[in-house]
Design a protein around this motif. Structure first.
Motif, PDB file in Angstrom:
ATOM      1  N   ARG A  71       0.823  -1.216   0.000  1.00 50.59           N
ATOM      2  CA  ARG A  71       0.000   0.000   0.000  1.00 50.59           C
ATOM      3  C   ARG A  71       0.851   1.258   0.000  1.00 50.59           C
ATOM      4  N   PHE A  72       0.353   2.240  -0.743  1.00 49.43           N
ATOM      5  CA  PHE A  72       1.032   3.523  -0.844  1.00 49.43           C
ATOM      6  C   PHE A  72       0.017   4.642  -0.609  1.00 49.43           C
ATOM      7  N   ALA A  73       0.398   5.607   0.222  1.00 49.90           N
ATOM      8  CA  ALA A  73      -0.423   6.803   0.432  1.00 49.90           C
ATOM      9  C   ALA A  73       0.173   7.942  -0.370  1.00 49.90           C
ATOM     10  N   ILE A  74      -0.675   8.679  -1.052  1.00 47.66           N
ATOM     11  CA  ILE A  74      -0.242   9.823  -1.856  1.00 47.66           C
ATOM     12  C   ILE A  74      -0.866  11.078  -1.265  1.00 47.66           C
ATOM     13  N   ALA A  75      -0.024  12.007  -0.855  1.00 45.94           N
ATOM     14  CA  ALA A  75      -0.473  13.286  -0.296  1.00 45.94           C
ATOM     15  C   ALA A  75      -0.304  14.359  -1.364  1.00 45.94           C
ATOM     16  N   LEU A  76      -1.416  14.937  -1.815  1.00 44.43           N
ATOM     17  CA  LEU A  76      -1.356  15.975  -2.833  1.00 44.43           C
ATOM     18  C   LEU A  76      -1.042  17.322  -2.211  1.00 44.43           C
ATOM     19  N   SER A  77      -0.152  18.043  -2.824  1.00 41.57           N
ATOM     20  CA  SER A  77       0.112  19.413  -2.390  1.00 41.57           C
ATOM     21  C   SER A  77      -1.141  20.256  -2.623  1.00 41.57           C
ATOM     22  N   PRO A  78      -1.534  21.123  -1.688  1.00 40.41           N
ATOM     23  CA  PRO A  78      -2.760  21.922  -1.853  1.00 40.41           C
ATOM     24  C   PRO A  78      -2.756  22.750  -3.134  1.00 40.41           C
ATOM     25  N   SER A  79      -3.943  22.883  -3.720  1.00 41.09           N
ATOM     26  CA  SER A  79      -4.103  23.662  -4.953  1.00 41.09           C
ATOM     27  C   SER A  79      -5.480  24.308  -4.961  1.00 41.09           C
ATOM     28  N   ALA A  80      -5.725  25.137  -5.944  1.00 37.51           N
ATOM     29  CA  ALA A  80      -7.002  25.853  -6.020  1.00 37.51           C
ATOM     30  C   ALA A  80      -8.158  24.913  -6.343  1.00 37.51           C
ATOM     31  N   ARG A  81      -7.889  23.857  -7.123  1.00 39.66           N
ATOM     32  CA  ARG A  81      -8.963  22.946  -7.525  1.00 39.66           C
ATOM     33  C   ARG A  81      -8.597  21.513  -7.162  1.00 39.66           C
ATOM     34  N   CYS A  82      -9.492  20.871  -6.431  1.00 40.10           N
ATOM     35  CA  CYS A  82      -9.334  19.458  -6.111  1.00 40.10           C
ATOM     36  C   CYS A  82     -10.727  18.932  -5.788  1.00 40.10           C
ATOM     37  N   ASP A  83     -11.391  18.356  -6.781  1.00 45.17           N
ATOM     38  CA  ASP A  83     -12.764  17.911  -6.595  1.00 45.17           C
ATOM     39  C   ASP A  83     -12.902  16.434  -6.949  1.00 45.17           C
ATOM     40  N   LEU A  84     -14.133  15.941  -6.901  1.00 40.17           N
ATOM     41  CA  LEU A  84     -14.385  14.524  -7.129  1.00 40.17           C
ATOM     42  C   LEU A  84     -13.924  14.089  -8.518  1.00 40.17           C
ATOM     43  N   GLU A  85     -14.223  14.889  -9.525  1.00 37.21           N
ATOM     44  CA  GLU A  85     -13.834  14.535 -10.889  1.00 37.21           C
ATOM     45  C   GLU A  85     -12.312  14.407 -11.012  1.00 37.21           C
ATOM     46  N   GLY A  92      -7.283   7.034 -11.728  1.00 38.83           N
ATOM     47  CA  GLY A  92      -7.091   6.245 -12.941  1.00 38.83           C
ATOM     48  C   GLY A  92      -5.681   6.362 -13.489  1.00 38.83           C
ATOM     49  N   ARG A  93      -5.105   7.561 -13.410  1.00 40.95           N
ATOM     50  CA  ARG A  93      -3.728   7.738 -13.889  1.00 40.95           C
ATOM     51  C   ARG A  93      -2.728   6.998 -13.004  1.00 40.95           C
ATOM     52  N   LEU A  94      -2.962   7.021 -11.694  1.00 40.93           N
ATOM     53  CA  LEU A  94      -2.092   6.277 -10.781  1.00 40.93           C
ATOM     54  C   LEU A  94      -2.172   4.781 -11.065  1.00 40.93           C
ATOM     55  N   GLN A  95      -3.385   4.289 -11.271  1.00 43.58           N
ATOM     56  CA  GLN A  95      -3.538   2.875 -11.613  1.00 43.58           C
ATOM     57  C   GLN A  95      -2.825   2.557 -12.925  1.00 43.58           C
ATOM     58  N   GLY A  96      -2.974   3.436 -13.897  1.00 43.00           N
ATOM     59  CA  GLY A  96      -2.331   3.219 -15.188  1.00 43.00           C
ATOM     60  C   GLY A  96      -0.819   3.145 -15.074  1.00 43.00           C
ATOM     61  N   ALA A  97      -0.255   3.994 -14.213  1.00 46.69           N
ATOM     62  CA  ALA A  97       1.194   3.981 -14.016  1.00 46.69           C
ATOM     63  C   ALA A  97       1.658   2.665 -13.402  1.00 46.69           C
ATOM     64  N   VAL A  98       0.882   2.168 -12.443  1.00 42.72           N
ATOM     65  CA  VAL A  98       1.227   0.911 -11.772  1.00 42.72           C
ATOM     66  C   VAL A  98       1.022  -0.284 -12.705  1.00 42.72           C
TER      67      VAL A  98
END
Length: 226
Positions: A71-85, A92-98
């Motif tokens: 298991r890996f936890a990914i912490a996103l740096s804060p930004s102006a936009r971060c929503d469900l979409e 999906g991109r993280l899964q694709g990379a793995v």
């Protein structure tokens, strides 16, 4: 620094600045099977390569932490936009990379992964621990749905997670006291109407919650090795 400390700072930053973030937890599927087939050293090599793969779809100031064997936890740096979409797209991109083909000596492996995430705006409490717990609750729901699934945290998930935790605490005692019993359902011939056999069904006669179906407790028993 560990994941919880970093997520705590992110929560503080978001609260003070109005910016947004999220925590993702990604689990590689089938690690036990892969370890048995290719060996622990090879599996550790594979898992050690995963953060660099995931960073290819993240920003330079996002951070990845290995929080368990797979298991890996990914912490996103804060930004102006971060929503469900955005969360679903990034999952999906993280899964694709793995899941991109992995070359192990002369063998090509194809990995799968489940992902759960929680937006800072949806975290039950404005703490790093709460944000990580919520992302892991979402991951648990994703894993329950099958390989390659993505789930975002909801309040309903937290209730189900607490319910599963309570069941896990009680299930060993229930087995010792004989509360989990076999019920027998007759199998009837459609031609003759005669009883041709019985199907044995597990039921938990819970002293407080009444009769529980196997879907409520068998997964917990399996996970506990009981």
């Amino acid at each position: 620094q560990d994941a919880t400390a970093r997520l705590s700072r992110i929560q503080t930053d978001c609260t003070g600045s109005g910016r947004k973030s999220a925590c993702f937890v990604l689990a590689i599927d089938g690690v036990e099977h892969l370890t048995n087939r290719y060996g622990a050293a090879s599996m550790d090599r594979i898992l050690s390569d995963m953060p660099s793969r995931m960073m290819s779809v993240l920003r330079g100031d996002d951070q990845i932490f290995r929080i368990a064997d797979n298991r890996f936890a990914i912490a996103l740096s804060p930004s102006a936009r971060c929503d469900l979409e955005m969360g679903i797209t990034l999952s999906g991109r993280l899964q694709g990379a793995v899941e991109a083909p992995y070359k192990l000596d002369e063998t090509t492996l194809y990995l799968n992964a489940c992902c759960g995430f929680c937006l800072t705006s949806k975290s039950p409490e404005a703490t790093g621990a709460s944000l990580l717990d919520a992302a892991q609750a979402a991951l648990a729901e994703a894993i329950a749905q099958g390989s390659g699934t993505i789930r975002a945290f909801t309040e309903a998930m937290k209730s189900r997670q607490l319910s599963r935790s309570r069941i896990a605490d009680e299930v060993e005692l229930a087995l010792e006291q004989g509360q989990v019993r076999a019920w027998f359902q007759p199998q009837v011939s459609s031609d003759t109407g005669a009883i041709t056999g019985f199907e044995a069904l597990a039921r938990w006669e819970h002293p407080e919650r009444g009769m529980l179906p196997p879907s409520d407790f068998l997964p917990v028993i399996e996970q506990a090795g009981l």
